[in-house]
Scaffold this motif. Structure first.
Motif, PDB file in Angstrom:
ATOM      1  N   PRO A 222       0.807  -1.190  -0.059  1.00 10.80           N
ATOM      2  CA  PRO A 222       0.151  -0.104   0.067  1.00 10.80           C
ATOM      3  C   PRO A 222       0.894   1.300  -0.247  1.00 10.80           C
ATOM      4  O   PRO A 222       1.752   1.425   0.598  1.00 10.80           O
ATOM      5  N   VAL A 223       0.428   2.236  -0.799  1.00 12.39           N
ATOM      6  CA  VAL A 223       1.202   3.507  -0.601  1.00 12.39           C
ATOM      7  C   VAL A 223       0.600   4.548   0.063  1.00 12.39           C
ATOM      8  O   VAL A 223      -0.594   4.707   0.075  1.00 12.39           O
ATOM      9  N   PRO A 224       1.331   5.001   1.025  1.00  9.79           N
ATOM     10  CA  PRO A 224       0.764   6.256   2.052  1.00  9.79           C
ATOM     11  C   PRO A 224       0.469   7.473   1.214  1.00  9.79           C
ATOM     12  O   PRO A 224       1.044   7.892   0.175  1.00  9.79           O
ATOM     13  N   ILE A 225      -0.822   7.869   1.596  1.00 10.23           N
ATOM     14  CA  ILE A 225      -1.436   9.116   1.165  1.00 10.23           C
ATOM     15  C   ILE A 225      -1.099  10.304   1.866  1.00 10.23           C
ATOM     16  O   ILE A 225      -1.359  10.372   3.370  1.00 10.23           O
ATOM     17  N   ASP A 226      -0.606  11.615   1.555  1.00 10.44           N
ATOM     18  CA  ASP A 226      -0.478  12.621   2.280  1.00 10.44           C
ATOM     19  C   ASP A 226      -1.801  12.953   3.115  1.00 10.44           C
ATOM     20  O   ASP A 226      -2.737  12.870   2.527  1.00 10.44           O
ATOM     21  N   LYS A 227      -1.609  13.252   4.057  1.00 11.40           N
ATOM     22  CA  LYS A 227      -3.060  13.588   5.005  1.00 11.40           C
ATOM     23  C   LYS A 227      -2.893  15.083   5.622  1.00 11.40           C
ATOM     24  O   LYS A 227      -1.687  15.510   5.850  1.00 11.40           O
ATOM     25  N   SER A 228      -4.018  15.479   6.021  1.00  8.72           N
ATOM     26  CA  SER A 228      -4.088  16.778   6.978  1.00  8.72           C
ATOM     27  C   SER A 228      -3.201  16.308   8.213  1.00  8.72           C
ATOM     28  O   SER A 228      -3.470  15.058   8.598  1.00  8.72           O
ATOM     29  N   ASP A 229      -2.607  17.396   8.924  1.00 10.89           N
ATOM     30  CA  ASP A 229      -1.965  16.918  10.173  1.00 10.89           C
ATOM     31  C   ASP A 229      -2.883  16.882  11.201  1.00 10.89           C
ATOM     32  O   ASP A 229      -2.665  16.038  12.134  1.00 10.89           O
ATOM     33  N   TRP A 230      -4.330  17.040  11.017  1.00  8.73           N
ATOM     34  CA  TRP A 230      -5.190  16.912  12.075  1.00  8.73           C
ATOM     35  C   TRP A 230      -6.113  15.884  11.717  1.00  8.73           C
ATOM     36  O   TRP A 230      -6.940  15.402  12.925  1.00  8.73           O
ATOM     37  N   ALA A 231      -5.894  14.927  10.746  1.00 11.18           N
ATOM     38  CA  ALA A 231      -6.763  13.820  10.357  1.00 11.18           C
ATOM     39  C   ALA A 231      -6.495  12.670  11.280  1.00 11.18           C
ATOM     40  O   ALA A 231      -4.987  12.349  11.389  1.00 11.18           O
TER      41      ALA A 231
END
Length: 311
Positions: A222-231
């Motif tokens: 699986p490839v990590p997806i950039d996320k919001s710092d707050w998610a």
């Protein structure tokens, strides 16, 4: 001005419980049959909830999630949804067991609900009954179908609490089911939140283990997806382009970027899921406190916050 707590975390997300009652008795949540429910007089009215949400909006809250217990047990819930939708929130979501969803999905959509999350820990009817003490899996499936028909399929999430030796053999089946539903599946590490739970460290299926299972099932990492710092969820893209979320509250807590607070059905404000004490905001509300006075009370509680309960 949005208040910040002692770790410079803003208050943006409010988990709003509308009832303490539930129609399931899941083993990790509230397995006992004989709960003492809150007296009706203690439960916040829709008008009181609306007044408090207005105050929370002034403090920076832009997202509200309706929870319970099971929120669909609250009488005339679409009326509350419509009231909150009119306040211009960025996100108005609801978490449900799905058991009553078939009867209410259309009304919720008409009222302005933005998103749904269905809690679903197994696809096996016998296992569902063993976990929840209720034989209602078929009603959950019917509820999800009704939600899609009502236009609530976009943004649909399925939350699964993984427990070793209980449902960790269903990872692949749940991924396939979520794909078929057009939903994003989110695996949640089993958390120790006290109370009636039977949590032990050995029952936790970690994020690392889940990712190994997904790699074996999908044939690619699986490839990590950039996320919001707050998610709260780490999100991963699978080989076919679908996504899976993992909320690693036990092995990789997100406490230091947590912008969430909780308001219980009887009006207690908690700044952390793990908190054992909170602020009773219902008493001043019912004693006639002004919006400014309520805002000061809530802001003082938040600015004193240094909770890192999961850590």
């Amino acid at each position: 001005m949005t208040p910040l707590d002692r770790l410079q975390r803003p208050l943006r997300n409010l988990r709003l419980s509308v009832t303490d009652r539930c129609n399931l008795r899941c083993s990790y949540c509230m397995p006992e049959e004989n709960y003492v429910w809150l007296p009706h007089r203690d439960i916040l009215s829709f008008e009181e909830i609306g007044r408090l949400v207005d105050v929370f909006r002034e403090l920076g809250v832009t997202k509200v999630r309706l929870t319970g217990g099971e929120p669909l047990l609250r009488k005339d819930l679409p009326e509350l949804v419509g009231m909150l939708a009119a306040k211009g929130l960025d996100d108005l979501a609801l978490t449900t067991t799905g058991v009553l969803l078939a009867d209410q999905a259309e009304a919720l959509a008409r009222a302005g609900l933005h998103r749904l999350t269905v809690s679903l820990d197994t696809l096996d009817p016998a296992r569902f009954e063993a976990l929840s003490r209720r034989a209602r899996l078929d009603r959950v499936f019917a509820g999800m179908e009704a939600a899609r028909a009502a236009g609530l399929g976009e943004g649909l999430k399925i939350d699964t609490v993984l427990m070793r030796g209980v449902n960790d053999d269903e990872i692949g089946a749940l991924v396939d089911f979520a794909r078929a539903q057009g939903a994003e599946l989110r695996f949640i590490e089993y958390m120790d939140v006290g109370g009636a739970t039977r949590w032990t460290p050995e029952t936790v299926v970690s994020q690392a283990e889940i990712l190994r299972h997904l790699e074996e099932l999908e044939g690619a990492a699986p490839v990590p997806i950039d996320k919001s710092d707050w998610a709260p969820a780490n999100r991963w893209r699978l080989a076919d382009g679908s996504t899976v979320g993992i909320i690693a509250s036990t092995t990789a807590p997100f406490c230091r970027t947590c912008d969430r607070a909780r308001l219980t059905a009887d009006g207690t404000f908690y700044s952390c899921l793990y908190a054992t004490t909170g602020l009773d905001i219902s008493a001043p509300l019912r004693d006639g406190a002004s919006p400014d006075e309520l805002r000061e009370l809530l802001a003082a509680t938040w600015t004193a916050r240094e909770d890192r309960g999961a850590e």
